[in-house]
Design a protein around this motif. Structure first.
Motif: not given
Length: 814
Positions: A313-314, A317, A320, A332, A336, A373, A376-377, A396, A400
C-alpha cells in the motif's frame, strides 16, 4: 541432529547453512534482516527467487546508472504480449541481497522456475498467497485469489484484526536484533556497507541475526501443515525447481549458501525430497523462447494489488523507513511539512513537533513498538491538515505512494525499437516520467513539431505514452497539447511493436500501411490518413490514399461518407501546417463532399429519433468540414454554395426530422445565409398549433440546443424568444409531459447566467415596439437590419494587427 537442520532438512538456522531467508517482497524490515544475516553469515553464494535467465543481467545492478525501482522484464520472443515483471525497489530484500553479493564478489544466481516455462503455461502465473511475504510480482494480468492468506492467519492468531499492522509491528518496525528500530540503515543515498565497517557483524551475530528467519520459517511450516500449498498448485513445480538449484549450489559451494525467497516457500525448500521426484514434477513443462532485460519501474506500480503490481500500500513510506538512518518519524513529518509548504499551506516547525508527539502518543496508546503509517497519517491529518482529507490526498500521492521512476543504464539489453525510442527521447528532451504532466507544443518550432510526430507515431503503434487533450489558450492548428505519463507496461508495448520495424519511423510506416490494406470501413481509412499526416509518414501515405480512394468509390452510405469527411478536412489543415503535399487528399475530399450533397436530403427522411440525432451530428460535422474544404474560385460555384443549397432544402422540407430541420436553419442563420425574418418564419411554422408537440420540441432542440450558443441567440433576439414562449405556453397539459424531457435537455445545457437572463425576459413579458425596458436597454425585434460597414472598417486595422497580417495599401498610406 546437525545444528541448523530439522527432521525435514535444512532450515534457517543460527549455526550452519544453507540459510533459508524467508522474506516479504518489498519489506524494509525484511531487507534489513537479510542484510544483517548476510553480514554475519558471509555465505559463499547467494540464491534469489527469480528467473534464471536473468543471471547474465545481475552485474548491471552494480552499475552506478542503475537506480531502483526497476524490474526484470521477460517476454516471449514470438509473442511479446506474453510477459512478466519481477519488480525490485531499494527496500526489496532481493535487491539488497544482489547488491551485497556484487559488492563482495560473491556469486549470485536466480533459482525460481525459468521464465521460458512460466510464460508458456496456459494459465497466468499465480499470485502468491495473500498479502504477506509471498505476493507474486511476476503475475500475469489476471488476478488469482489465494485460498489462504498466511499473514492474516498469523495476525489473527496474535490477536490483530489488521494483518498489515501485525506485520509492521513484528517485522518492519523491529531491528534485526529484535529491539525497537530507530533506523539502523545507512543514510539516504549511502551504500549499504557504509553502515558498518568491512567485515563487521551485528552485535550478537550470527544467532541473533538469523533468529527472525527461524521464527518465520516455523510459522510458515505450521501454516503449510494446516493448509497445504495454500491453493497455489503451481508452487509445487516452482519449489521443485528451486530445490534442484539449491542442490546444485551446495555441490559447488558447500552448505555456505544463502537463499532469499518468499517466506511461504521456506518449508518446501527445507523438505527432504529426492532429485528424481523433483525432476518428475518438471517433466513435460511447455517452453517458449524468451528475452529478458531490466526496465524502469515506479512506486505507483508497486502499490497496485493485481496484475503486475507488487501489492504494497505504501512504497514511499517503506522506502523512507529503509533509508532513514535515525528518527524516522521526525524525518517523515519534516518531509510532509516540506510538501505542504510547497503547496502554499502554512505548516510551521511547531506543527512538525506536535505531529511527532501525537504520532508517538497514538503508538503508545495502541500498544505499537513504533508509530506506523496509521499513526503518522492520523497525526498529519489532525495537526497539519486541520482535520481535512483533501491535503492528505496529496500526501498519499506524493509521499506515501510516491512518484519515483527508476533508471536503467544504456548497456541493458533492449529491442532495437526501444533503443531508437530512447535516442529520440533524449534528442527531443522528452524524459519519461511516472507522474502525469501536460506538454504544450508550438508546431511552428522544429523541436516541438518533431515531438508531435514522435508522440503520434507512438500512438499509431499502440504505445500510449501521451494522450491528446484540449489546448489551453489556442484552438489553432499550430498548437497541440498532450498529457504524458510513462507506465512500465509500455516496455511490453514497445517489444510488441518491434515486429513492425527497428525504428519508430519505420515501424509506424509499416503498421499504417498494413492497417490501410486491412481496413474495411471508410472512416477507418480516413482516420488513418489523418494519423499519417500528423505522424509525418510520407512513405505510408500512397498506400493509405489508394485504399481511401478504393473505399470511397465503393461506399454509397451517406452516413459513412459523412463520418469520413471531417477527418479528411482536418488532414488538409494539418498538411498546410506541416508542409505536406495533400493534393491527392484534396481530390478525394472534394469527391466525398459532392456525394454527400447529393445523397444527404433523401437520407434525412423517415428517421426514428435515435437515427435523426445521429444524422444531426453528422450534418454538423460535414458543415464544419466543408468550411475548411471550400475553394470555389468564383462566387456561386464553390462547394460552400452547394452545401448551403442542401441546408436550405433540409430546413424547408416537412418530411425531414425536426431536429435536423432546426439544426439546418440554425447553421444557415449563423453563417449569415438565412435572413432573420426567414428564420422567424421557419420557427413559426415549426411551432404552429398543427405541429405535434414532440416534433416542435425536436425542432427547438435542433435550433437552439447543444453547444451552439442557442441561449445567447434567444437572449438577443426577443422575436425568436417570443415564438418559443408562445408555443410553450400553448402546449396542452396532457402533451406537456411528452416534450418535457427533450426541453429539459435543451435548456439545461445553457450557462446559468443565460438561463437566469431568459427567465427575467420571460417574466417581464413582451415589450411594445419602440418602448424601453426598465434597465434602459432598447427593445429589439431581432438582430440589426444589416452590416454597418463604417463600424466594421474601423475595427479591421486592429484585427489585422492582432492576426499579424500586413495592412492594406490604403491603410498603410494613412
Amino acid at each position: 541432529m546437525t545444528p541448523g537442520r530439522t527432521a525435514t532438512g535444512p532450515v534457517a538456522g543460527p549455526a550452519a547453512g544453507p540459510w533459508l531467508l524467508g522474506v516479504r517482497h518489498h519489506g524494509p524490515g525484511s531487507a534489513r534482516a537479510v542484510l544483517a544475516a548476510l553480514r554475519s553469515a558471509r555465505p559463499a553464494a547467494v540464491l534469489i527467487e527469480g528467473p534464471p535467465e536473468g543471471d547474465a543481467l545481475l552485474p548491471l545492478a552494480a552499475d552506478p546508472r542503475m537506480r531502483p525501482p526497476v524490474a526484470l522484464l521477460a517476454h516471449a520472443v514470438d509473442d511479446p504480449g506474453r510477459a512478466s515483471f519481477w519488480p525490485m525497489a531499494a527496500f526489496s530484500p532481493e535487491w539488497v541481497a544482489i547488491r551485497w553479493a556484487l559488492d563482495h564478489d560473491v556469486p549470485v544466481r536466480f533459482v525460481d522456475l525459468p521464465a521460458a516455462h512460466s510464460l508458456a503455461l496456459k494459465e497466468p502465473v499465480p499470485e502468491e498467497p495473500g498479502e504477506g511475504p509471498e505476493r507474486a510480482e511476476h503475475a500475469q494480468e489476471e488476478e488469482v485469489t489465494p485460498v489462504v492468506d498466511p499473514i492474516r492467519v498469523l495476525a489473527e492468531t496474535a490477536g490483530y484484526d489488521d494483518p498489515e499492522r501485525w506485520w509492521e509491528d513484528v517485522v518492519e518496525h523491529r531491528s534485526p536484533t529484535g529491539e525497537r528500530d530507530d533506523g539502523g540503515m545507512p543514510p539516504e543515498g549511502a551504500a549499504p556497507e557504509e553502515a558498518a565497517p568491512e567485515g563487521a557483524a551485528p552485535e550478537g551475530a550470527p544467532a541473533v541475526a538469523l533468529a527472525p528467519f527461524v521464527a518465520l520459517a516455523e510459522a510458515m511450516s505450521a501454516l503449510r501443515e494446516a493448509y497445504g500449498d495454500g491453493g497455489q498448485p503451481r508452487d509445487a513445480v516452482r519449489e521443485a525447481y528451486m530445490r534442484i538449484q539449491l542442490r546444485t549450489a551446495r555441490k559447488e559451494f558447500g552448505d555456505d549458501v544463502a537463499v532469499v525467497c518468499g517466506a511461504w516457500h521456506v518449508p518446501a525448500l527445507a523438505a527432504r525430497t529426492t532429485l528424481a521426484a523433483d525432476r518428475a514434477l518438471l517433466k513435460g513443462l511447455p517452453k517458449v523462447r524468451t528475452d529478458l532485460t531490466w526496465v524502469p519501474w515506479t512506486h505507483r506500480r508497486l502499490a497496485r494489488r493485481s496484475g503486475y503490481g507488487a501489492g504494497i500500500d505504501s512504497p514511499g513510506w517503506y522506502g523512507h523507513l529503509f533509508e532513514a538512518a535515525d528518527r524516522p518519524i521526525e524525518r517523515w513529518m519534516t518531509k510532509v511539512a516540506g510538501l505542504l509548504r510547497g503547496e502554499d499551506r502554512f505548516v510551521s516547525t511547531a506543527h512538525v513537533i506536535e505531529a511527532v508527539r501525537l504520532a508517538e502518543t497514538l503508538a503508545a496508546l495502541r500498544g505499537r513498538p513504533l508509530a506506523g503509517l496509521g499513526e503518522t497519517t492520523d497525526a498529519v491529518r489532525a495537526v497539519m491538515c486541520e482535520g481535512s482529507d483533501v491535503p492528505l490526498t496529496l500526501v498519499r500521492d506524493r509521499l506515501i505512494v510516491g512518484e519515483s521512476l527508476g533508471e536503467v543504464p544504456d548497456t541493458a539489453p533492449a529491442v532495437p525499437l526501444q533503443r531508437d525510442l530512447t535516442r529520440s527521447q533524449r534528442t527531443l528532451r522528452l524524459k519519461p516520467e511516472a507522474s502525469e504532466r501536460e506538454l504544450d507544443l508550438d508546431l511552428r518550432k522544429e523541436t516541438d513539431a518533431a515531438r508531435s510526430r514522435l508522440l503520434h507515431r507512438l500512438r499509431l503503434l499502440d504505445i500510449g505514452w501521451g494522450d491528446r487533450v484540449a489546448g489551453r489558450g489556442s484552438t489553432g492548428t499550430f498548437r497541440e497539447s498532450w498529457r504524458l505519463s510513462w507506465e512500465p507496461e509500455l516496455h511490453i508495448r514497445v517489444a510488441e511493436a518491434g515486429v513492425w520495424g527497428t525504428t519508430v519511423l519505420t515501424a509506424a510506416t509499416a503498421k499504417a500501411a498494413s492497417q490501410a490494406v486491412a481496413a474495411t470501413a471508410l472512416a477507418e481509412v480516413t482516420a488513418l490518413a489523418e494519423h499519417c499526416l500528423l505522424a509525418g509518414l510520407p512513405d505510408a501515405l500512397p498506400v493509405v490514399m489508394k485504399a481511401l480512394a478504393d473505399r470511397a468509390a465503393l461506399d454509397a452510405d451517406v452516413g459513412h461518407l459523412a463520418d469520413a469527411l471531417p477527418a479528411l478536412a482536418r488532414s488538409l489543415r494539418y498538411g498546410d501546417v506541416r508542409s505536406t503535399d495533400t493534393a491527392a487528399l484534396t481530390e478525394v475530399a472534394a469527391g466525398l463532399a459532392e456525394r454527400i450533397c447529393v445523397g444527404l436530403p433523401p437520407a434525412c427522411t423517415g428517421l426514428d429519433p435515435d437515427g435523426a440525432e445521429t444524422l444531426r451530428g453528422q450534418v454538423e460535422a460535414v458543415h464544419g468540414a466543408i468550411g475548411l474544404l471550400d475553394t470555389g474560385a468564383e462566387p456561386g460555384t464553390g462547394l460552400r454554395e452547394r452545401w448551403d443549397a442542401v441546408l436550405h432544402k433540409l430546413a424547408a422540407r416537412d418530411t425531414v426530422a425536426g431536429v435536423i430541420r432546426g439544426r439546418a436553419a440554425r447553421l444557415l442563420l449563423d453563417e449569415g445565409r438565412l435572413p432573420e425574418d426567414e428564420a422567424a418564419r421557419l420557427m413559426g411554422l415549426a411551432l404552429s398549433p398543427g405541429t405535434p408537440p414532440a416534433d416542435a420540441a425536436a425542432w427547438i432542440e435542433g435550433f437552439v440546443g447543444g453547444t451552439s450558443g442557442g441561449g445567447m441567440l434567444l437572449v438577443h433576439d426577443e422575436r425568436l424568444l417570443g415564438l418559443v414562449d408562445a408555443w410553450l405556453t400553448g402546449v396542452p397539459a396532457d402533451r406537456f409531459t411528452d416534450v418535457l424531457p427533450l426541453l429539459r435537455r435543451t435548456f439545461s445545457a445553457y450557462e446559468p447566467g443565460v438561463r437566469r437572463t431568459l427567465g427575467e425576459l420571460v417574466r417581464r413579458g413582451p415589450v411594445p415596439e419602440g418602448a424601453r425596458r426598465d434597465d434602459a436597454a432598447p427593445a429589439t425585434g431581432g438582430f440589426g437590419p444589416g452590416l454597418d460597414r463604417a463600424r466594421a472598417d474601423a475595427v479591421e486595422p486592429v484585427l489585422r494587427l492582432l492576426l499579424g497580417r500586413p495592412p492594406e495599401p490604403a491603410e498603410a498610406a494613412v
